[in-house]
Motif scaffolding. Structure first.
Motif, PDB file in Angstrom:
ATOM      1  N   LEU A  17      -3.300 -10.567  -2.529  1.00  0.00           N
ATOM      2  CA  LEU A  17      -1.957 -10.557  -3.103  1.00  0.00           C
ATOM      3  C   LEU A  17      -1.110 -11.663  -2.482  1.00  0.00           C
ATOM      4  N   THR A  20       4.237 -11.850   1.587  1.00  0.00           N
ATOM      5  CA  THR A  20       5.668 -11.570   1.663  1.00  0.00           C
ATOM      6  C   THR A  20       6.395 -12.852   2.075  1.00  0.00           C
ATOM      7  N   TYR A 117      -2.494 -13.745  -9.100  1.00  0.00           N
ATOM      8  CA  TYR A 117      -2.020 -12.775  -8.120  1.00  0.00           C
ATOM      9  C   TYR A 117      -3.164 -12.268  -7.234  1.00  0.00           C
ATOM     10  N   SER A 133      -2.042  -2.250  -7.774  1.00  0.00           N
ATOM     11  CA  SER A 133      -1.201  -2.978  -6.826  1.00  0.00           C
ATOM     12  C   SER A 133       0.261  -2.849  -7.224  1.00  0.00           C
ATOM     13  N   VAL A 135       3.809  -5.208  -6.482  1.00  0.00           N
ATOM     14  CA  VAL A 135       4.432  -6.389  -5.887  1.00  0.00           C
ATOM     15  C   VAL A 135       5.915  -6.310  -6.254  1.00  0.00           C
ATOM     16  N   VAL A 143       8.575 -12.741  -2.946  1.00  0.00           N
ATOM     17  CA  VAL A 143       7.867 -11.491  -2.696  1.00  0.00           C
ATOM     18  C   VAL A 143       8.484 -10.802  -1.483  1.00  0.00           C
ATOM     19  N   THR A 146       4.399  -5.883  -0.890  1.00  0.00           N
ATOM     20  CA  THR A 146       3.141  -5.789  -1.635  1.00  0.00           C
ATOM     21  C   THR A 146       2.359  -4.576  -1.150  1.00  0.00           C
ATOM     22  N   GLN A 148      -1.705  -3.219  -2.137  1.00  0.00           N
ATOM     23  CA  GLN A 148      -2.927  -3.115  -2.931  1.00  0.00           C
ATOM     24  C   GLN A 148      -3.531  -1.778  -2.518  1.00  0.00           C
TER      25      GLN A 148
END
Length: 168
Positions: A17, A20, A117, A133, A135, A143, A146, A148
């Motif tokens: 992903l 951040t 992504y 996921s 986001v 971001v 996140t 996952q």
């Protein structure tokens, strides 16, 4: 690549992903009316990307219901539910469920969203669908959160995603 599981069996994704603090990758996805949407359509809003394999599974459907309920109370925020389901299936589900506070988007045409992504399954029975996921983006498209989900049949951490919005 990330490793997640499906009922305990390991699956790989094609990447990771976005990090951040990074700018979210742009995308072009298909709306229920077959028009297109890109990330730039939501500039100036906080965005929750609720991403999942298929609306026709219990956990995926529940994530849409839960975010639909939560989104009704959020200011300047849009929840985008993204899968590779056909827009017709997404619209059918929302109509049957009375879902009005989220926007369904499909990556069925080319899979570029799942690729950019880093969350498309690379192997296993769900390849090339999206791994579950979340986001979260701030108003500038950065971001801020996140997740996952490590076990595909589990729901995301709704509380953590929504708290990230409040802290933004």
């Amino acid at each position: 690549m990330a490793i997640v599981t499906l009922k305990g069996n390991k699956l790989n994704t094609i990447g990771n992903l976005p990090k951040t603090g990074a700018s979210a990758p742009d995308f072009t996805l298909t709306k229920s009316d077959l028009s297109t949407a890109s990330l730039s359509n939501y500039k100036g809003k906080k965005v929750v990307l609720n991403i999942f394999p298929s609306i026709d599974t219990g956990t995926c459907a529940q994530s849409v219901r839960q975010f639909n309920q939560e989104a009704a109370e959020l200011d300047n925020t849009i929840v985008l539910c993204v899968s590779k389901d056909l827009p017709f299936a997404q619209a059918r589900f929302c109509g049957a469920e009375g879902i009005k506070n989220v926007e369904m988007l499909s990556d069925f045409k080319d899979g570029n969203f799942g690729d950019s992504y880093g969350l498309a399954f690379a192997d296993g029975p769900l390849a090339p669908l999206h791994s579950r996921s979340v986001v979260v983006l701030n108003e500038e498209g950065k971001v801020i959160y996140t997740e996952q989900v490590s076990e595909t049949v589990d729901e995301p951490n709704y509380k953590a995603a929504l708290e990230a919005l409040l802290d933004a």
